[in-house]
Design an enzyme around this catalytic site. Structure first.
Site, PDB file in Angstrom:
ATOM      1  N   GLU A 279      19.922  46.569 -35.899  1.00  0.00           N
ATOM      2  CA  GLU A 279      20.281  47.734 -36.731  1.00  0.00           C
ATOM      3  C   GLU A 279      20.391  48.991 -35.884  1.00  0.00           C
ATOM      4  O   GLU A 279      21.232  49.852 -36.129  1.00  0.00           O
ATOM      5  CB  GLU A 279      19.252  47.943 -37.863  1.00  0.00           C
ATOM      6  CG  GLU A 279      19.101  46.777 -38.819  1.00  0.00           C
ATOM      7  CD  GLU A 279      20.385  46.416 -39.554  1.00  0.00           C
ATOM      8  OE1 GLU A 279      21.292  47.263 -39.664  1.00  0.00           O
ATOM      9  OE2 GLU A 279      20.496  45.255 -40.004  1.00  0.00           O
ATOM     10  N   TRP A 282      23.663  48.826 -34.410  1.00  0.00           N
ATOM     11  CA  TRP A 282      24.702  49.252 -35.377  1.00  0.00           C
ATOM     12  C   TRP A 282      24.907  50.767 -35.297  1.00  0.00           C
ATOM     13  O   TRP A 282      26.024  51.277 -35.354  1.00  0.00           O
ATOM     14  CB  TRP A 282      24.281  48.917 -36.820  1.00  0.00           C
ATOM     15  CG  TRP A 282      24.814  47.621 -37.353  1.00  0.00           C
ATOM     16  CD1 TRP A 282      24.115  46.476 -37.523  1.00  0.00           C
ATOM     17  CD2 TRP A 282      26.159  47.344 -37.809  1.00  0.00           C
ATOM     18  NE1 TRP A 282      24.933  45.502 -38.056  1.00  0.00           N
ATOM     19  CE2 TRP A 282      26.196  46.010 -38.250  1.00  0.00           C
ATOM     20  CE3 TRP A 282      27.330  48.097 -37.890  1.00  0.00           C
ATOM     21  CZ2 TRP A 282      27.340  45.410 -38.753  1.00  0.00           C
ATOM     22  CZ3 TRP A 282      28.484  47.506 -38.397  1.00  0.00           C
ATOM     23  CH2 TRP A 282      28.468  46.178 -38.818  1.00  0.00           C
ATOM     24  N   TRP A 311      43.430  56.766 -55.399  1.00  0.00           N
ATOM     25  CA  TRP A 311      42.081  56.870 -55.950  1.00  0.00           C
ATOM     26  C   TRP A 311      42.151  57.557 -57.308  1.00  0.00           C
ATOM     27  O   TRP A 311      42.987  58.447 -57.512  1.00  0.00           O
ATOM     28  CB  TRP A 311      41.180  57.677 -55.004  1.00  0.00           C
ATOM     29  CG  TRP A 311      41.081  57.103 -53.620  1.00  0.00           C
ATOM     30  CD1 TRP A 311      41.665  57.594 -52.497  1.00  0.00           C
ATOM     31  CD2 TRP A 311      40.363  55.930 -53.206  1.00  0.00           C
ATOM     32  NE1 TRP A 311      41.361  56.809 -51.406  1.00  0.00           N
ATOM     33  CE2 TRP A 311      40.564  55.777 -51.816  1.00  0.00           C
ATOM     34  CE3 TRP A 311      39.578  54.982 -53.874  1.00  0.00           C
ATOM     35  CZ2 TRP A 311      40.008  54.730 -51.074  1.00  0.00           C
ATOM     36  CZ3 TRP A 311      39.016  53.945 -53.132  1.00  0.00           C
ATOM     37  CH2 TRP A 311      39.238  53.826 -51.751  1.00  0.00           C
ATOM     38  N   ASN A 346      18.813  50.754 -47.782  1.00  0.00           N
ATOM     39  CA  ASN A 346      20.136  50.343 -47.288  1.00  0.00           C
ATOM     40  C   ASN A 346      20.889  49.449 -48.269  1.00  0.00           C
ATOM     41  O   ASN A 346      22.082  49.621 -48.490  1.00  0.00           O
ATOM     42  CB  ASN A 346      19.988  49.640 -45.943  1.00  0.00           C
ATOM     43  CG  ASN A 346      21.331  49.188 -45.403  1.00  0.00           C
ATOM     44  OD1 ASN A 346      22.209  50.018 -45.185  1.00  0.00           O
ATOM     45  ND2 ASN A 346      21.509  47.896 -45.208  1.00  0.00           N
ATOM     46  N   TRP A 364      36.242  57.463 -51.279  1.00  0.00           N
ATOM     47  CA  TRP A 364      34.991  57.323 -50.527  1.00  0.00           C
ATOM     48  C   TRP A 364      34.537  58.654 -49.916  1.00  0.00           C
ATOM     49  O   TRP A 364      33.350  58.883 -49.696  1.00  0.00           O
ATOM     50  CB  TRP A 364      35.142  56.263 -49.425  1.00  0.00           C
ATOM     51  CG  TRP A 364      36.283  56.503 -48.481  1.00  0.00           C
ATOM     52  CD1 TRP A 364      37.569  56.080 -48.654  1.00  0.00           C
ATOM     53  CD2 TRP A 364      36.264  57.217 -47.235  1.00  0.00           C
ATOM     54  NE1 TRP A 364      38.349  56.482 -47.596  1.00  0.00           N
ATOM     55  CE2 TRP A 364      37.581  57.183 -46.709  1.00  0.00           C
ATOM     56  CE3 TRP A 364      35.276  57.874 -46.512  1.00  0.00           C
ATOM     57  CZ2 TRP A 364      37.930  57.781 -45.506  1.00  0.00           C
ATOM     58  CZ3 TRP A 364      35.619  58.476 -45.311  1.00  0.00           C
ATOM     59  CH2 TRP A 364      36.927  58.434 -44.811  1.00  0.00           C
ATOM     60  N   TRP A 387      30.027  54.236 -45.574  1.00  0.00           N
ATOM     61  CA  TRP A 387      30.947  54.459 -46.704  1.00  0.00           C
ATOM     62  C   TRP A 387      32.257  53.736 -46.468  1.00  0.00           C
ATOM     63  O   TRP A 387      32.807  53.108 -47.373  1.00  0.00           O
ATOM     64  CB  TRP A 387      31.167  55.958 -46.956  1.00  0.00           C
ATOM     65  CG  TRP A 387      30.125  56.459 -47.893  1.00  0.00           C
ATOM     66  CD1 TRP A 387      28.929  57.031 -47.556  1.00  0.00           C
ATOM     67  CD2 TRP A 387      30.133  56.379 -49.330  1.00  0.00           C
ATOM     68  NE1 TRP A 387      28.202  57.315 -48.687  1.00  0.00           N
ATOM     69  CE2 TRP A 387      28.914  56.925 -49.795  1.00  0.00           C
ATOM     70  CE3 TRP A 387      31.030  55.898 -50.267  1.00  0.00           C
ATOM     71  CZ2 TRP A 387      28.589  57.006 -51.151  1.00  0.00           C
ATOM     72  CZ3 TRP A 387      30.712  55.969 -51.624  1.00  0.00           C
ATOM     73  CH2 TRP A 387      29.505  56.518 -52.061  1.00  0.00           C
TER      74      TRP A 387
HETATM   75  C1  LIG Z   1      27.015  54.020 -47.661  1.00  0.00           C
HETATM   76  C2  LIG Z   1      25.998  54.101 -46.552  1.00  0.00           C
HETATM   77  C3  LIG Z   1      25.614  55.344 -46.070  1.00  0.00           C
HETATM   78  C4  LIG Z   1      24.679  55.444 -45.025  1.00  0.00           C
HETATM   79  N1  LIG Z   1      24.321  56.689 -44.556  1.00  0.00           N
HETATM   80  C5  LIG Z   1      23.440  56.794 -43.526  1.00  0.00           C
HETATM   81  C6  LIG Z   1      23.065  58.060 -43.009  1.00  0.00           C
HETATM   82  O1  LIG Z   1      23.552  59.110 -43.430  1.00  0.00           O
HETATM   83  N2  LIG Z   1      22.129  58.084 -42.012  1.00  0.00           N
HETATM   84  C7  LIG Z   1      21.586  56.947 -41.493  1.00  0.00           C
HETATM   85  O2  LIG Z   1      20.745  57.032 -40.585  1.00  0.00           O
HETATM   86  N3  LIG Z   1      21.946  55.740 -41.950  1.00  0.00           N
HETATM   87  C8  LIG Z   1      22.840  55.624 -42.952  1.00  0.00           C
HETATM   88  N4  LIG Z   1      23.171  54.380 -43.424  1.00  0.00           N
HETATM   89  C9  LIG Z   1      22.620  53.180 -42.776  1.00  0.00           C
HETATM   90  C10 LIG Z   1      21.291  52.647 -43.366  1.00  0.00           C
HETATM   91  O3  LIG Z   1      21.396  52.558 -44.748  1.00  0.00           O
HETATM   92  C11 LIG Z   1      20.104  53.540 -42.994  1.00  0.00           C
HETATM   93  O4  LIG Z   1      20.093  53.786 -41.616  1.00  0.00           O
HETATM   94  C12 LIG Z   1      18.777  52.861 -43.357  1.00  0.00           C
HETATM   95  O5  LIG Z   1      18.735  52.608 -44.738  1.00  0.00           O
HETATM   96  C13 LIG Z   1      17.628  53.771 -42.959  1.00  0.00           C
HETATM   97  O6  LIG Z   1      16.418  53.238 -43.358  1.00  0.00           O
HETATM   98  P1  LIG Z   1      15.357  52.707 -42.290  1.00  0.00           P
HETATM   99  O7  LIG Z   1      15.098  53.757 -41.276  1.00  0.00           O
HETATM  100  O8  LIG Z   1      14.206  52.200 -43.052  1.00  0.00           O
HETATM  101  O9  LIG Z   1      16.161  51.525 -41.615  1.00  0.00           O
HETATM  102  P2  LIG Z   1      15.697  50.201 -40.847  1.00  0.00           P
HETATM  103  O10 LIG Z   1      16.204  49.056 -41.626  1.00  0.00           O
HETATM  104  O11 LIG Z   1      14.272  50.224 -40.501  1.00  0.00           O
HETATM  105  O12 LIG Z   1      16.594  50.260 -39.517  1.00  0.00           O
HETATM  106  C14 LIG Z   1      16.171  50.992 -38.367  1.00  0.00           C
HETATM  107  C15 LIG Z   1      17.216  52.002 -37.973  1.00  0.00           C
HETATM  108  O13 LIG Z   1      18.435  51.348 -37.646  1.00  0.00           O
HETATM  109  C16 LIG Z   1      19.544  52.170 -38.028  1.00  0.00           C
HETATM  110  N5  LIG Z   1      20.340  51.477 -39.049  1.00  0.00           N
HETATM  111  C17 LIG Z   1      19.903  50.594 -39.974  1.00  0.00           C
HETATM  112  N6  LIG Z   1      20.939  50.131 -40.708  1.00  0.00           N
HETATM  113  C18 LIG Z   1      22.044  50.751 -40.242  1.00  0.00           C
HETATM  114  C19 LIG Z   1      23.419  50.707 -40.592  1.00  0.00           C
HETATM  115  N7  LIG Z   1      23.890  49.912 -41.564  1.00  0.00           N
HETATM  116  N8  LIG Z   1      24.274  51.502 -39.923  1.00  0.00           N
HETATM  117  C20 LIG Z   1      23.848  52.304 -38.914  1.00  0.00           C
HETATM  118  N9  LIG Z   1      22.546  52.380 -38.536  1.00  0.00           N
HETATM  119  C21 LIG Z   1      21.667  51.625 -39.188  1.00  0.00           C
HETATM  120  C22 LIG Z   1      18.970  53.425 -38.630  1.00  0.00           C
HETATM  121  O14 LIG Z   1      18.908  54.421 -37.637  1.00  0.00           O
HETATM  122  C23 LIG Z   1      17.583  52.978 -39.066  1.00  0.00           C
HETATM  123  O15 LIG Z   1      16.664  54.037 -39.129  1.00  0.00           O
HETATM  124  C24 LIG Z   1      24.123  54.261 -44.467  1.00  0.00           C
HETATM  125  C25 LIG Z   1      24.511  53.010 -44.965  1.00  0.00           C
HETATM  126  C26 LIG Z   1      25.439  52.931 -45.997  1.00  0.00           C
HETATM  127  C27 LIG Z   1      25.839  51.586 -46.521  1.00  0.00           C
END
Ligand SMILES: Cc1cc2nc3c(=O)[nH]c(=O)nc-3n(C[C@H](O)[C@H](O)[C@H](O)COP(=O)(O)OP(=O)(O)OC[C@H]3O[C@@H](n4cnc5c(N)ncnc54)[C@H](O)[C@@H]3O)c2cc1C
Length: 475
Positions: A279, A282, A311, A346, A364, A387
């Protein structure tokens, strides 16, 4: 004459694993830190009120920890990114700074601002040193076999691993300077006029809080991450995103601590830890996309054909969505989690974004803006990537015809409806049988709304809109 350095802090508000800070301490006798704020810019980028309040608390803590290294932290206000380079230069000239240090940001406006700042400082004979702290590899460096930037995650990750070297994760501690710098400028208070309703106690500020959250997650939850990460009620994720977004914690530190628990393995060993490190990669992938495909920073979809999608726009539907009153409990619970915690799980970000862009068939970009305005972890590239993934307009995007059904998602990921009940008190007495799709009862006292749309017909409408756009572009 002592060598005087200035560290320009931006999204790297920490001492730990901060290459600009380390280099400034290595090269200079006296060092100051500066943070330059622009309320206009904050608003232009749709950054949220709660993130601003978190930023201010973190700056206060950073100021204290820097003072232990004999480095004062000055805050200045500026009008916008346009005025910033001149203000930075004036500050540097007034204080006889020889060298300015910063860690790169990759947004298009940020890159332009930085290039202009470097140019103006160089014209004043001030040397600039720039570093990368948000990524393991400089964005754009990893390329496909054909020499192109990656636009799909899996091959990007493969290349990321092939080139990985443990030396990348060598992290040094900064040492204190012998003498503090004397400055001709006073610090000014950050100017803003924002309020928010989020319970900020959920997000304790500072590096120590971030480190504690990281180690707590790694020790107690990371090994089960593979199973628990999709369940919003289990809270099986790290919740470190707000700390990464402002750079209170570095991704290198996250990867290093994760690997330490996994015998320094990236692809084998504990599946939960490997998945969690994925992640973080990612995040780096989306930074690469932002760097290599500037169109995504210019409000454009990654997949050009999707620019012709028609849209819909319905103010009533938008209002209901923004308030978490769509009539679909799992969607509304996700939105309400964001409105009360400044953060959304997420799985729900995907469900909510897909509902908005497919079932509601709304642009979006409106959803992206809504999230940025409300998230404490708002991060342009991850938010835009998420998004665009959900809208099927982006890299690696979900195929447009594979549309999540919010009721099935709810049954799968909140089977007992506990998460729904936590965030939608109107539904607290609803039976398990009805919780994912409450029955509409004319005489019910609950003011939970009826579903705003029909899932089946709205799904077909979305598929048709994508098909039409594709055909239009192929003709
Ligand atoms: C529509 C949408 C909008 C999002 N907007 C943001 C946002 O504004 N800021 C943001 O940090 N993340 C965003 N994410 C990605 C993800 O949802 C969040 O990073 C995650 O929920 C943060 O929670 P956590 O720290 O507990 O993640 P964990 O699951 O513990 O993951 C650890 C770290 O990995 C990174 N990460 C995890 N999943 C993703 C992902 N899909 N894409 C990119 N990085 C990821 C984050 O930095 C996260 O803190 C978005 C995802 C979607 C689908």
């Amino acid at each position: 004459m002592p060598m005087k350095g200035l560290i320009w802090f931006r999204t790297d508000l920490r001492l730990d694993d901060n290459p600009a800070l380390l280099d400034a301490i290595d090269k200079c006798d006296e060092v100051a830190g500066i943070y330059i704020f622009s309320e206009n810019q904050w608003n232009d980028h749709n950054e949220s009120n709660v993130k601003l309040s978190f930023l201010i608390k973190n700056l206060e803590i950073l100021e204290k920890s820097l003072s232990n290294l004999n480095i004062p932290l000055i805050t200045l206000n500026t009008n916008s990114f346009k005025s910033l380079p001149k203000d930075l230069n004036n500050f540097s000239v007034t204080n006889n700074i020889n060298q300015v240090f910063w860690n790169n940001e990759f947004g298009i406006n940020e890159s332009k601002r930085d290039d202009l700042s470097a140019q103006i400082l160089n014209n004043s004979n001030i040397h600039v040193s720039r570093f990368d702290d948000q990524v393991i590899y400089e964005p754009g460096i990893l390329r496909t076999g054909q020499g192109k930037p990656f636009s799909v995650f899996t091959p990007f990750k493969r290349r990321w691993i092939e080139n990985f070297d443990m030396n990348f994760l060598e992290i040094r501690k900064p040492s204190a300077l012998k003498k503090s710098i004397s400055l001709n400028n006073e610090s000014s208070k950050i100017q803003y006029s924002k309020i928010h309703k989020v319970d900020i106690d959920l997000w304790p500020a500072g590096e120590d809080a971030a480190a504690a959250r990281l180690s707590n997650f790694l020790e107690l939850k990371s090994r089960d991450y593979n199973q628990s990460r999709n369940s919003p009620i289990l809270d099986g994720t790290s919740r470190i995103s707000p700390y990464l977004a402002l750079g209170i914690l570095s991704p290198r530190r996250c990867i290093l601590e994760g690997m330490k628990l996994n015998n320094f393995e990236l692809t084998s060993g504990n599946k939960g830890i490997c998945k969690w490190i994925d992640e973080i990669v990612w995040r780096e992938f989306y930074r690469n996309i932002m760097h290599s495909f500037p169109k995504v920073s210019l409000n454009k979809p990654f997949q050009d054909y999707t620019d012709s999608i028609k849209w819909r726009h319905c103010d009533n539907e938008l209002k209901a969505f923004y308030e978490g009153r769509t009539g679909f409990p799992i969607v509304d619970a996700g939105i309400r989690q964001m409105l009360t915690e400044g953060w959304m799980h997420n799985r729900l970000r995907m469900v909510v974004a897909m509902f908005f862009t497919k079932n509601m068939l709304h642009d979006w970009r409106l959803g992206e803006e809504f999230f940025m305005k409300n998230l404490i972890d708002g991060d342009f590239s991850s938010n835009n990537g998420g998004w665009q993934w959900s809208a099927s307009t982006g890299t690696d995007a979900a195929p447009y015809f594979r549309i999540f059904n919010p009721i099935t998602q709810s049954q799968n990921f909140d089977p007992n409806g506990d998460f729904i009940k936590k965030f939608i008190p109107e539904l607290k007495d609803v039976s398990l049988k009805n919780i994912h799709q409450p029955k509409q009862d004319l005489f019910s006292s609950s003011d939970y709304p009826a579903p705003m749309l029909d899932l089946k017909t709205s799904r077909l409408r979305a598929i048709e809109a994508f098909k039409t756009a594709r055909e239009f572009n192929n003709s």
